[in-house]
Write a protein that holds these residues in place. Structure first.
Motif, PDB file in Angstrom:
ATOM      1  N   THR A 152      -0.156 -10.807  -9.769  1.00  0.00           N
ATOM      2  CA  THR A 152       0.872 -10.795  -8.726  1.00  0.00           C
ATOM      3  C   THR A 152       2.069  -9.922  -9.104  1.00  0.00           C
ATOM      4  OG1 THR A 152       1.846 -12.837  -9.601  1.00  0.00           O
ATOM      5  CG2 THR A 152       0.201 -13.059  -7.857  1.00  0.00           C
ATOM      6  N   SER A 153       2.462  -9.925 -10.379  1.00  0.00           N
ATOM      7  CA  SER A 153       3.616  -9.114 -10.772  1.00  0.00           C
ATOM      8  C   SER A 153       3.298  -7.629 -10.698  1.00  0.00           C
ATOM      9  CB  SER A 153       4.094  -9.490 -12.178  1.00  0.00           C
ATOM     10  OG  SER A 153       3.080  -9.300 -13.145  1.00  0.00           O
ATOM     11  N   SER A 154       2.066  -7.243 -11.009  1.00  0.00           N
ATOM     12  CA  SER A 154       1.673  -5.834 -10.873  1.00  0.00           C
ATOM     13  C   SER A 154       1.727  -5.401  -9.414  1.00  0.00           C
ATOM     14  CB  SER A 154       0.266  -5.612 -11.427  1.00  0.00           C
ATOM     15  OG  SER A 154       0.212  -5.881 -12.805  1.00  0.00           O
ATOM     16  N   TYR A 155       1.282  -6.276  -8.530  1.00  0.00           N
ATOM     17  CA  TYR A 155       1.336  -5.954  -7.098  1.00  0.00           C
ATOM     18  C   TYR A 155       2.786  -5.786  -6.647  1.00  0.00           C
ATOM     19  CZ  TYR A 155       0.224  -6.026  -2.128  1.00  0.00           C
ATOM     20  OH  TYR A 155       0.099  -5.688  -0.813  1.00  0.00           O
ATOM     21  N   THR A 156       3.672  -6.650  -7.149  1.00  0.00           N
ATOM     22  CA  THR A 156       5.080  -6.586  -6.753  1.00  0.00           C
ATOM     23  C   THR A 156       5.755  -5.318  -7.248  1.00  0.00           C
ATOM     24  OG1 THR A 156       5.299  -8.984  -6.690  1.00  0.00           O
ATOM     25  CG2 THR A 156       7.325  -7.732  -6.986  1.00  0.00           C
TER      26      THR A 156
ATOM     27  N   ILE B 167       2.760   3.488 -14.199  1.00  0.00           N
ATOM     28  CA  ILE B 167       2.361   3.412 -15.608  1.00  0.00           C
ATOM     29  C   ILE B 167       2.603   1.984 -16.079  1.00  0.00           C
ATOM     30  CG2 ILE B 167       2.864   4.270 -17.946  1.00  0.00           C
ATOM     31  CD1 ILE B 167       4.177   6.728 -16.181  1.00  0.00           C
ATOM     32  N   GLY B 168       1.672   1.430 -16.854  1.00  0.00           N
ATOM     33  CA  GLY B 168       1.830   0.062 -17.332  1.00  0.00           C
ATOM     34  C   GLY B 168       1.453  -0.081 -18.791  1.00  0.00           C
ATOM     35  N   ILE B 169       2.251  -0.814 -19.527  1.00  0.00           N
ATOM     36  CA  ILE B 169       1.938  -1.146 -20.918  1.00  0.00           C
ATOM     37  C   ILE B 169       1.959  -2.658 -21.055  1.00  0.00           C
ATOM     38  CG2 ILE B 169       2.631  -0.943 -23.344  1.00  0.00           C
ATOM     39  CD1 ILE B 169       3.999   1.711 -22.615  1.00  0.00           C
TER      40      ILE B 169
ATOM     41  N   ARG C 285       7.568   4.684 -12.046  1.00  0.00           N
ATOM     42  CA  ARG C 285       7.814   3.263 -12.303  1.00  0.00           C
ATOM     43  C   ARG C 285       6.951   2.847 -13.485  1.00  0.00           C
ATOM     44  NH1 ARG C 285       8.941  -0.723  -7.892  1.00  0.00           N
ATOM     45  NH2 ARG C 285      10.274   0.327  -6.387  1.00  0.00           N
ATOM     46  N   VAL C 286       7.587   2.300 -14.486  1.00  0.00           N
ATOM     47  CA  VAL C 286       6.867   1.832 -15.674  1.00  0.00           C
ATOM     48  C   VAL C 286       7.017   0.315 -15.764  1.00  0.00           C
ATOM     49  CG1 VAL C 286       6.655   1.923 -18.185  1.00  0.00           C
ATOM     50  CG2 VAL C 286       7.233   3.998 -16.905  1.00  0.00           C
ATOM     51  N   MET C 287       5.903  -0.363 -15.893  1.00  0.00           N
ATOM     52  CA  MET C 287       5.909  -1.823 -16.037  1.00  0.00           C
ATOM     53  C   MET C 287       5.445  -2.186 -17.442  1.00  0.00           C
ATOM     54  SD  MET C 287       3.923  -4.694 -13.770  1.00  0.00           S
ATOM     55  CE  MET C 287       3.333  -6.222 -14.498  1.00  0.00           C
TER      56      MET C 287
ATOM     57  N   ILE D  70      -6.105  -2.120 -12.253  1.00  0.00           N
ATOM     58  CA  ILE D  70      -6.795  -2.032 -10.966  1.00  0.00           C
ATOM     59  C   ILE D  70      -5.942  -2.575  -9.816  1.00  0.00           C
ATOM     60  CG2 ILE D  70      -9.090  -2.031 -11.982  1.00  0.00           C
ATOM     61  CD1 ILE D  70      -9.304  -5.002 -11.388  1.00  0.00           C
ATOM     62  N   SER D  71      -4.646  -2.703 -10.034  1.00  0.00           N
ATOM     63  CA  SER D  71      -3.757  -3.146  -8.958  1.00  0.00           C
ATOM     64  C   SER D  71      -3.548  -2.025  -7.941  1.00  0.00           C
ATOM     65  CB  SER D  71      -2.401  -3.559  -9.548  1.00  0.00           C
ATOM     66  OG  SER D  71      -1.522  -4.017  -8.554  1.00  0.00           O
ATOM     67  N   ARG D  72      -3.605  -2.393  -6.670  1.00  0.00           N
ATOM     68  CA  ARG D  72      -3.432  -1.433  -5.568  1.00  0.00           C
ATOM     69  C   ARG D  72      -4.320  -0.220  -5.797  1.00  0.00           C
ATOM     70  NH1 ARG D  72       1.942  -2.054  -2.365  1.00  0.00           N
ATOM     71  NH2 ARG D  72       2.851  -3.951  -3.229  1.00  0.00           N
ATOM     72  N   GLY D  73      -3.715   0.984  -5.877  1.00  0.00           N
ATOM     73  CA  GLY D  73      -4.507   2.205  -6.033  1.00  0.00           C
ATOM     74  C   GLY D  73      -4.808   2.570  -7.469  1.00  0.00           C
ATOM     75  N   GLY D  74      -4.449   1.710  -8.419  1.00  0.00           N
ATOM     76  CA  GLY D  74      -4.720   1.973  -9.832  1.00  0.00           C
ATOM     77  C   GLY D  74      -3.466   2.359 -10.587  1.00  0.00           C
ATOM     78  N   VAL D  75      -3.421   2.009 -11.858  1.00  0.00           N
ATOM     79  CA  VAL D  75      -2.257   2.225 -12.715  1.00  0.00           C
ATOM     80  C   VAL D  75      -2.724   2.811 -14.045  1.00  0.00           C
ATOM     81  CG1 VAL D  75      -0.320   1.091 -13.894  1.00  0.00           C
ATOM     82  CG2 VAL D  75      -1.072   0.253 -11.647  1.00  0.00           C
ATOM     83  N   ALA D  76      -2.001   3.796 -14.547  1.00  0.00           N
ATOM     84  CA  ALA D  76      -2.256   4.327 -15.898  1.00  0.00           C
ATOM     85  C   ALA D  76      -1.799   3.280 -16.905  1.00  0.00           C
ATOM     86  CB  ALA D  76      -1.499   5.630 -16.101  1.00  0.00           C
ATOM     87  N   THR D  77      -2.761   2.661 -17.588  1.00  0.00           N
ATOM     88  CA  THR D  77      -2.480   1.443 -18.355  1.00  0.00           C
ATOM     89  C   THR D  77      -2.828   1.620 -19.823  1.00  0.00           C
ATOM     90  OG1 THR D  77      -3.002   0.125 -16.391  1.00  0.00           O
ATOM     91  CG2 THR D  77      -2.971  -1.030 -18.492  1.00  0.00           C
ATOM     92  N   ALA D  78      -2.042   0.972 -20.686  1.00  0.00           N
ATOM     93  CA  ALA D  78      -2.335   0.928 -22.120  1.00  0.00           C
ATOM     94  C   ALA D  78      -1.993  -0.450 -22.657  1.00  0.00           C
ATOM     95  CB  ALA D  78      -1.556   2.005 -22.870  1.00  0.00           C
TER      96      ALA D  78
END
Length: 356
Positions: free
Chosen positions: A221-225, A230-232, A60-62, A304-312
Motif C-alpha cells: 500500500t505504501s508503494s502505491y501511495t 526508484i525504491g530501496i 521520486r525515491v522511496m 511491481i507496484s503500478r507500472g513498475g519501480v527500479a528497485t534494490a
C-alpha cells in the motif's frame, strides 16, 4: 554510533510491534523523524517521512524498512487462567517454550511465561518431540479464567520479554531486529539527508511500513501511495558465519563486514551498479549475494507496484533471525546509512534505470 541514534534504536526495539499491532514502534519512529521530515501516517499504519529535493523533474525515491516483528496473539483462556495463543509471523515452536513474554493490552504490560512440562515427567520419546504452538500456553500467575480476563483479552498481542543488550565490540542482541534495523536505517538516512548542505535532486520518501511478516501488506500500500520511480528496501539477511548455517544457501555473509547488496530478478541492474560503485568510491564495505527469484521483502511488491519501480535491496547481516536473540553489528547499520545517503546524492535522472 552517536548516543542519540543508539538511544533511538533502543527505544524502537523496546516498543512492541507484532504485525498488525505496530503503532507503539511507529510512534517512536514518528517522534524521532518529525524534526527533519514532513510526517504522515496512512490508514494501514505506515509512517512516511518526506524531504523535498531541489531542481526540476525530480525522481521520486522511496526508502522502506518494516517496523513489524514476529510475536503471538491470544486466542483462548481455559478455566484455570492458562492462555493459549497463535503465532504472528514465522515463529519457531522449538524456541518459545520456557520463554518470558509480555502481553500488551488495555491494562498495560502483563508479564507471563510460556510453560513447559518438566523433563523429569516426560516420556523419553516426548523429549525429542517439539511441542506444537497450539499446545503451548502462557502462565500469568492467575488461578482462574475470570482473573485472566480481568487483565487480558482475546486478540491481545504478545512479545518475547527481551530488549537490546550489548555483546562484545559493537555487536548487539535483541528481539525484533527483523526489521526494526530497517526502520532505523530509514530514519537515520532521513536525518543525515536533512543535514546535507545542498538539497538532493530527488524527492525522498522514507517509509516505516507495517505487516510485512504477514504478507508484505504495508509495503504494497505504501508503494502505491508514494508511486516512486526508484525504491530501496532495507532489510536483514541471514549471516552465514555461525557454525550451523550452510554457506551454499546464502553465500558467504559475515556480520561486521558491511551491508549486503543482492542481485537477481527483484533488483534493477543499474541501481545495483550505482550502489556497488558508490560503495567502492566511498570506501564503504559491502557484501554480495544472489537471489534468483522474487525476494520475500517489501522490495518484491515495490518493484511491481503500478507500472513498475527500479528497485534494490540493502540488507543487514543478522544471526539467529526470528529468535529472541538476533545479533548484528552496529557498524553494518551505520555503513548501510552511509551507502544509501551517498547513493542518493548521485541520483539525478530516473531514465538511467530503464534497461536498454
Amino acid at each position: 554510533m552517536r548516543d542519540q541514534s543508539f538511544e533511538f534504536l533502543q527505544n524502537l526495539l523496546a516498543a512492541p510491534s507484532p504485525s498488525g499491532y505496530e503503532q507503539p514502534a511507529q510512534r517512536v519512529f514518528r517522534s524521532y523523524v518529525a524534526p527533519f521530515a514532513a510526517i504522515s501516517t496512512d490508514v494501514m499504519g505506515n509512517v512516511f517521512g518526506a524531504i523535498e529535493g531541489g531542481g526540476e523533474n525530480r525522481p521520486r525515491v522511496m526508502l522502506v524498512g518494516h517496523s513489524d516483528e514476529i510475536g503471538f496473539q491470544i486466542k483462548y483462556m481455559d478455566d484455570n487462567g492458562f492462555i493459549y495463543f497463535g503465532a504472528i509471523g514465522g515463529v519457531d515452536p522449538h524456541l518459545s517454550t520456557g520463554q518470558k513474554v509480555n502481553i500488551h493490552g488495555s491494562k498495560g504490560i502483563i508479564p507471563g511465561v510460556i510453560g513447559k512440562k518438566p523433563i523429569h515427567l516426560m516420556e523419553p520419546k516426548d523429549r525429542e518431540t517439539v511441542v506444537k504452538l497450539d499446545a503451548q500456553y502462557i502462565d500469568i500467575g492467575v488461578a482462574s479464567k475470570k482473573e485472566a480476563e480481568a487483565l487480558v483479552r482475546v486478540g491481545d498481542p504478545v512479545t518475547f520479554a527481551v530488549s537490546l543488550s550489548t555483546l562484545q565490540g559493537d555487536r548487539v542482541t535483541s528481539r525484533g531486529f527483523d526489521d526494526k534495523a530497517g526502520s532505523f536505517v530509514v530514519a537515520e538516512v532521513l536525518r543525515q539527508v536533512s543535514e546535507l548542505s545542498a538539497k538532493l535532486q530527488v524527492d525522498l520518501y522514507g517509509v516505516s511500513s507495517v505487516q510485512e511478516e504477514v504478507g508484505l501488506r504495508g509495503g504494497t500500500t505504501s508503494s502505491y501511495t508514494v508511486n516512486p520511480d526508484i525504491g530501496i528496501c532495507v532489510e536483514v539477511d541471514f549471516a552465514t558465519d555461525q557454525p550451523d548455517v550452510d554457506k551454499k544457501h546464502n553465500g558467504e555473509v559475515k556480520i561486521g563486514k558491511g551491508p549486503i547488496l543482492p542481485r537477481g530478478a527483484n533488483i534493477n541492474p543499474a541501481l545495483f551498479d550505482l550502489l556497488a560503485e558508490t560503495a567502492a568510491a566511498e570506501n564503504i564495505p559491502v557484501q554480495f549475494t544472489g537471489i534468483p527469484r522474487a525476494t520475500g521483502t517489501d522490495a518484491n511488491v515495490m518493484q511491481i507496484s503500478r507500472g513498475g519501480v527500479a528497485t534494490a535491496l540493502v540488507k543487514i547481516p543478522l544471526r539467529y533471525m526470528h529468535t529472541p536473540v538476533e545479533v548484528l553489528s552496529l557498524s553494518d547499520l551505520e555503513n548501510a546509512v552511509r551507502l544509501i545517503v551517498a547513493t542518493l546524492t548521485r541520483i539525478k535522472d530516473k531514465q538511467v534505470f530503464i534497461p536498454n
